[in-house]
Design a protein around this motif. Structure first.
Motif, mmCIF file in Angstrom:
data_model
loop_
_atom_site.group_PDB
_atom_site.id
_atom_site.type_symbol
_atom_site.label_atom_id
_atom_site.label_comp_id
_atom_site.label_asym_id
_atom_site.label_seq_id
_atom_site.Cartn_x
_atom_site.Cartn_y
_atom_site.Cartn_z
ATOM 1 N N HIS A 1 85.388 -5.706 13.500
ATOM 2 C CA HIS A 1 85.517 -5.200 12.139
ATOM 3 C C HIS A 1 84.190 -4.665 11.627
ATOM 4 O O HIS A 1 84.148 -3.667 10.890
ATOM 5 N N GLU B 1 91.460 -14.866 16.760
ATOM 6 C CA GLU B 1 90.948 -15.524 15.570
ATOM 7 C C GLU B 1 91.340 -14.748 14.313
ATOM 8 O O GLU B 1 91.461 -13.542 14.328
ATOM 9 N N TRP C 1 87.401 -12.130 9.516
ATOM 10 C CA TRP C 1 86.520 -11.022 9.916
ATOM 11 C C TRP C 1 85.998 -11.242 11.322
ATOM 12 O O TRP C 1 85.437 -12.282 11.635
ATOM 13 N N GLN C 2 86.176 -10.224 12.176
ATOM 14 C CA GLN C 2 85.721 -10.296 13.554
ATOM 15 C C GLN C 2 84.580 -9.307 13.788
ATOM 16 O O GLN C 2 84.332 -8.421 12.968
ATOM 17 N N SER C 3 83.917 -9.440 14.912
ATOM 18 C CA SER C 3 82.780 -8.565 15.203
ATOM 19 C C SER C 3 83.202 -7.102 15.288
ATOM 20 O O SER C 3 82.449 -6.201 14.904
ATOM 21 N N GLN D 1 91.186 -10.754 20.882
ATOM 22 C CA GLN D 1 90.764 -11.798 19.974
ATOM 23 C C GLN D 1 91.955 -12.242 19.127
ATOM 24 O O GLN D 1 92.693 -11.444 18.588
#
Length: 478
Positions: free
Chosen positions: A13, A6, A9-11, A4
């Motif tokens: 995390h 992006e 906050w990512q999934s 990823q």
């Protein structure tokens, strides 16, 4: 999985955060036993008051927990591969919450032993699934960092147990009297149940192809756990009947790991052979025996060590030893980040692992030399213990990432389960053998020296690991 890119906050995390909290409550549940045992010995109450060698018996109580914890390592990882890592993680936290709560509600030595074994059986399935889930959802270049961030929760839970158990006992005196030692189990049991419910809601499956069948997972885990419970309790009762020492009971329990490994080879060798026969993985498994010995020697008896050498109250001693534990909040993510920085180099993680183990060995002997030669300054002890803990917890995610890189992606659960099955031999033996050495010699000097020697052996074992990076982790082999 694709990395990823992006920002924000990512999934993964969210997964890290939930697993961090899971480790907090899981380690608080298991680590509170040491301060409780120390308090019971100091106050001559409960089932330890009449023991001939309360340190050895107290250590055995810790060892019995790890006997259960050890034996569900492989089944937990195996069923995580089948039913989903999230499923097994939620079951583990809820299971441990229930048994910890009942530990505080029901009394007596035999019931305490049985419930601690049951707690160990439930918590034993967490590690392999936690490590596997982190590896599954984390971008490869952040694998070490993810391993470290999540397991920083371990040190928060451990520190909370070391610092908070005695205040909880004191708070329970007005209600429970001499049974105030039950209060930490009641409080932690309730908190763990609540956390399990939150994790069930927050952790959503990313891989829809892996069924999250809670009922099947519970049934399969229960089948193994019932058998293990019967075996452990039968050994405990038989050994007590014929008068075996607490140390011998622990040694026999540790042999269960070898017996169970033999069972795995015979019944599932074709399926999971790659994680049972790989030379690098075998060395990594063996290295973790001294690592777990050190962790649970300090975690179980650290307060008593500082109190005996430095004087003062048990509460003050537990506060000092907590500096060793809380260092992991920095050490875990720091070690993971450092290992990620060198992961592209030949033997990069291995070389960092060796350096950290050598430093760890040095700090064990520095602390031993200081306290055994009369050093009583608690500030100096706290500084040494903090630096020692920083190094210890920094090296842990390096070892975990190293194991992940050497294990096939579809067998990570089995690999981490085998790793902790073998390593828990150290956790079983450390509390009781160290306690027996203290009871026999009258001080902790010989136990501290033994700890340093074992860490030195671990350092030598790591030298035998050769670079082998699994392409399924997204990192090219050198």
């Amino acid at each position: 999985m694709t990395e990823q890119t992006e920002k924000g906050w990512q999934s993964y995390h969210t997964v890290w955060a939930m697993l961090f909290i899971g480790w907090v409550v899981s380690y608080a549940d298991r680590a509170c036993t040491g301060p409780v045992v120390n308090w019971m010995i100091a106050n001559k109450v409960g089932f330890l008051s009449a023991a001939a060698n309360p340190y050895a018996l107290g250590g055995l109580l810790g060892s019995l927990f790890f006997a259960g914890y050890m034996l569900t390592q492989f089944p937990g990882g195996y069923f995580g591969d089948k039913f989903g890592y999230r499923t097994i993680i939620v079951i583990s936290i809820f299971w441990a919450g229930i048994t910890t709560l009942f530990t505080g509600l029901i009394g007596g030595l035999m019931v305490f032993v049985a419930l601690r074994v049951l707690t160990g059986l439930g918590e034993g399935v967490l590690y392999s699934n936690d490590r596997s889930l982190v590896a599954q959802v984390t971008p490869p270049k952040k694998l070490g960092l993810g391993m470290g961030v999540v397991m920083a929760g371990l040190t928060v839970g451990l520190s909370a147990a070391l610092v908070g158990t005695i205040p909880l006992i004191n708070a329970g005196k007005s209600v429970l009297g001499q049974n105030a030692w039950k209060m930490p189990f009641i409080v932690l049991g309730i908190v763990s149940i609540v956390v399990a419910i939150i994790m069930r809601i927050a952790l959503k499956p990313e891989d829809k192809s892996v069924p999250e069948n809670y009922m099947k997972a519970i049934i399969n885990l229960s089948k193994y756990s019932i058998v293990f419970m019967i075996v452990i309790m039968a050994i405990y009762f038989a050994a007590n009947t014929i008068g075996l020492s607490d140390v011998m009971i622990a040694v026999i329990l540790s042999f269960l790991a070898i017996v169970f490994l033999g069972y795995i080879v015979v019944t599932k060798g074709g399926e999971v052979g790659p994680v049972l026969k790989d030379r690098n993985l075998i060395l990594i498994y063996l290295v973790h025996i001294p690592l777990l010995w050190h962790l649970w020697f300090y975690s179980f008896w650290g307060g008593a060590i500082v109190k005996d050498f430095g004087g003062g109250t048990l509460t003050a001693a537990l506060l000092v030893i907590s500096f060793n534990a809380i260092a992991g909040v920095i050490g875990f993510p720091l070690g993971g980040k450092i290992s990620d920085m060198v992961s592209h180099k030949p033997n990069g993680r291995r070389n960092i692992f060796i350096v950290m183990l050598a430093l760890m060995t040095l700090f064990i002997f520095i602390f031993t030399a200081y306290v055994t030669t009369g050093g009583k300054d608690m500030v100096i002890q706290s500084v040494i213990l903090f630096l020692s803990g920083l190094i210890y917890f920094a090296l842990c995610p390096v070892g975990h990432a190293l194991a992940s890189e050497n294990a096939p992606a579809n067998l990570r659960g089995a690999a981490f389960g085998t790793l902790n099955l073998v390593s828990e031999i150290g956790a079983i033996l450390a509390p009781v053998i160290s306690g027996a050495l203290r009871g026999g010699s009258g001080n902790w000097g010989s136990a501290l020296i033994l700890d340093g020697i074992l860490m030195g052996v671990a350092c030598l074992l790591v030298i035998g690991i050769r670079n082998k990076v699994s392409s399924n982790n997204g990192i090219a082999a050198s």
